[in-house]
Design a protein around this motif. Structure first.
Motif, PDB file in Angstrom:
ATOM      1  N   ILE A 189       7.410   6.454  -0.003  1.00 53.72           N
ATOM      2  CA  ILE A 189       6.762   6.012   1.239  1.00 53.72           C
ATOM      3  C   ILE A 189       5.311   6.467   1.254  1.00 53.72           C
ATOM      4  O   ILE A 189       4.400   5.714   1.595  1.00 53.72           O
ATOM      5  N   GLU A 190       5.088   7.716   0.880  1.00 56.83           N
ATOM      6  CA  GLU A 190       3.740   8.282   0.861  1.00 56.83           C
ATOM      7  C   GLU A 190       2.819   7.508  -0.077  1.00 56.83           C
ATOM      8  O   GLU A 190       1.675   7.182   0.280  1.00 56.83           O
ATOM      9  N   VAL A 191       3.301   7.189  -1.265  1.00 53.06           N
ATOM     10  CA  VAL A 191       2.489   6.434  -2.225  1.00 53.06           C
ATOM     11  C   VAL A 191       2.127   5.069  -1.651  1.00 53.06           C
ATOM     12  O   VAL A 191       0.991   4.596  -1.790  1.00 53.06           O
ATOM     13  N   ALA A 192       3.075   4.425  -0.985  1.00 53.53           N
ATOM     14  CA  ALA A 192       2.809   3.112  -0.387  1.00 53.53           C
ATOM     15  C   ALA A 192       1.748   3.200   0.701  1.00 53.53           C
ATOM     16  O   ALA A 192       0.867   2.329   0.797  1.00 53.53           O
ATOM     17  N   ILE A 193       1.806   4.247   1.520  1.00 52.93           N
ATOM     18  CA  ILE A 193       0.819   4.418   2.594  1.00 52.93           C
ATOM     19  C   ILE A 193      -0.558   4.707   2.000  1.00 52.93           C
ATOM     20  O   ILE A 193      -1.583   4.193   2.472  1.00 52.93           O
ATOM     21  N   ARG A 194      -0.609   5.523   0.960  1.00 51.26           N
ATOM     22  CA  ARG A 194      -1.887   5.803   0.296  1.00 51.26           C
ATOM     23  C   ARG A 194      -2.534   4.495  -0.179  1.00 51.26           C
ATOM     24  O   ARG A 194      -3.718   4.256   0.039  1.00 51.26           O
ATOM     25  N   GLY A 195      -1.724   3.663  -0.856  1.00 46.52           N
ATOM     26  CA  GLY A 195      -2.261   2.414  -1.370  1.00 46.52           C
ATOM     27  C   GLY A 195      -2.714   1.478  -0.269  1.00 46.52           C
ATOM     28  O   GLY A 195      -3.768   0.843  -0.372  1.00 46.52           O
ATOM     29  N   SER A 196      -1.935   1.392   0.809  1.00 46.19           N
ATOM     30  CA  SER A 196      -2.285   0.493   1.906  1.00 46.19           C
ATOM     31  C   SER A 196      -3.547   0.970   2.622  1.00 46.19           C
ATOM     32  O   SER A 196      -4.411   0.164   3.000  1.00 46.19           O
TER      33      SER A 196
END
Length: 296
Positions: free
Chosen positions: A83-90
């Motif tokens: 989830i954290e990686v996805a938020i970073r990318g977004s």
């Protein structure tokens, strides 16, 4: 106390210790104090006339509970990492398309200039001391601006920092563009990320998780219906328990990694709880029949 004295003390207080050698191994390699968090629920109320522990309290149950909690932490950390990686990318993508590689440095984007400068000062210190190869490459080849582009800083800042940069953005539409891939509106995602940051830190620092209360609460969503019907919405004025955190982690994870199989792993782990005490994690009666748990 020596390890032998610790075991004798526990026995005197009413705990069953079936295997002294095994108990000494646990006390030596985990410690009396760390294990005490797991036998606390088995203690009689203060002022109780009699032994400290309830009848039948077994040291092997305590260590099984510790192992359950350790596996739970690893599973939750695995989900939050994705989830954290996805938020970073977004966050990086939305900021870059909003105004270029360094648009995150524009103070006018933030609702509170003081908080922006505090966040920037903290991030600049980390950039200045970072051992990351890509940050060193930027320092060696570029000096204007001194800070790296948004996609680099997104990778090096902590989850807590990312949450603060996200939440301090003034433009609600921009916050919603960042939140869009998660399937939740920013008004829900912003406090949820703050909450998940504390959950993540508990996991990363090997703190007790299973019956922990979290002071940083989340805002519960009002849609979609399937998610709302799975959450436990009964008013609870105390710290937030883990059940709703797990529901929202599962929902977010399905958006960013729908083939993860995380839900089935969690259900399998929950069945191994040594005492079946899921209520202490905030699980309601009949939780497994709620929509999200039947989703996959």
């Amino acid at each position: 106390m020596t390890f032998a004295q610790q075991i004798a003390h526990l026995r005197m207080q009413g705990m069953i210790v079936p295997d002294v050698n095994r108990a000494e191994h646990w006390l030596r390699h985990v410690s009396y104090y760390r294990l005490s968090a797991y036998w606390l629920p088995f203690e009689n109320p203060k002022g109780h006339a009699g032994p400290r522990f309830a009848p039948g309290t077994n040291f092997d149950t305590i260590t099984a509970l510790y192992e359950f909690d350790r596996r739970l932490r690893l599973l939750v950390l695995d989900a939050i990492e994705r989830i954290e990686v996805a938020i970073r990318g977004s966050w990086a993508y939305a900021l870059a398309h909003n105004g270029g590689p360094h648009s995150y440095l524009d103070a006018s984007l933030y609702s509170d200039r003081r908080i922006f400068h505090e966040n920037l000062a903290r991030l600049a210190r980390e950039v200045g001391t970072s051992p990351e190869t890509y940050i060193d490459h930027y320092r060696q080849n570029y000096d204007d601006p001194a800070m790296p582009p948004v996609w680099m800083v997104a990778e090096m800042m902590s989850f807590g920092q990312l949450s603060r940069w996200f939440s301090s953005l003034h433009d609600r539409a921009l916050r919603n563009r960042i939140a869009q891939p998660t399937g939740l509106p920013e008004v829900v995602l912003v406090p949820l990320l703050r909450h998940l940051s504390t959950v993540r830190n508990s996991c990363a620092h090997h703190a007790r998780l299973w019956n922990r209360g979290f002071l940083i609460r989340m805002k519960l969503p009002v849609k979609p219906a399937m998610l709302v019907e799975t959450l436990e919405t009964t008013a609870n004025p105390g710290p937030a328990l883990l059940y709703n955190s797990l529901v929202l982690i599962q929902y977010l994870l399905h958006q960013v990694d729908p083939t993860s199989g995380w839900q089935s792993k969690l259900k399998k782990l929950l069945k191994t709880h040594p005492t079946g005490g899921l209520a202490e994690m905030g699980f309601p009666v009949g939780w497994e029949r709620r929509p999200l748990w039947l989703w996959l």
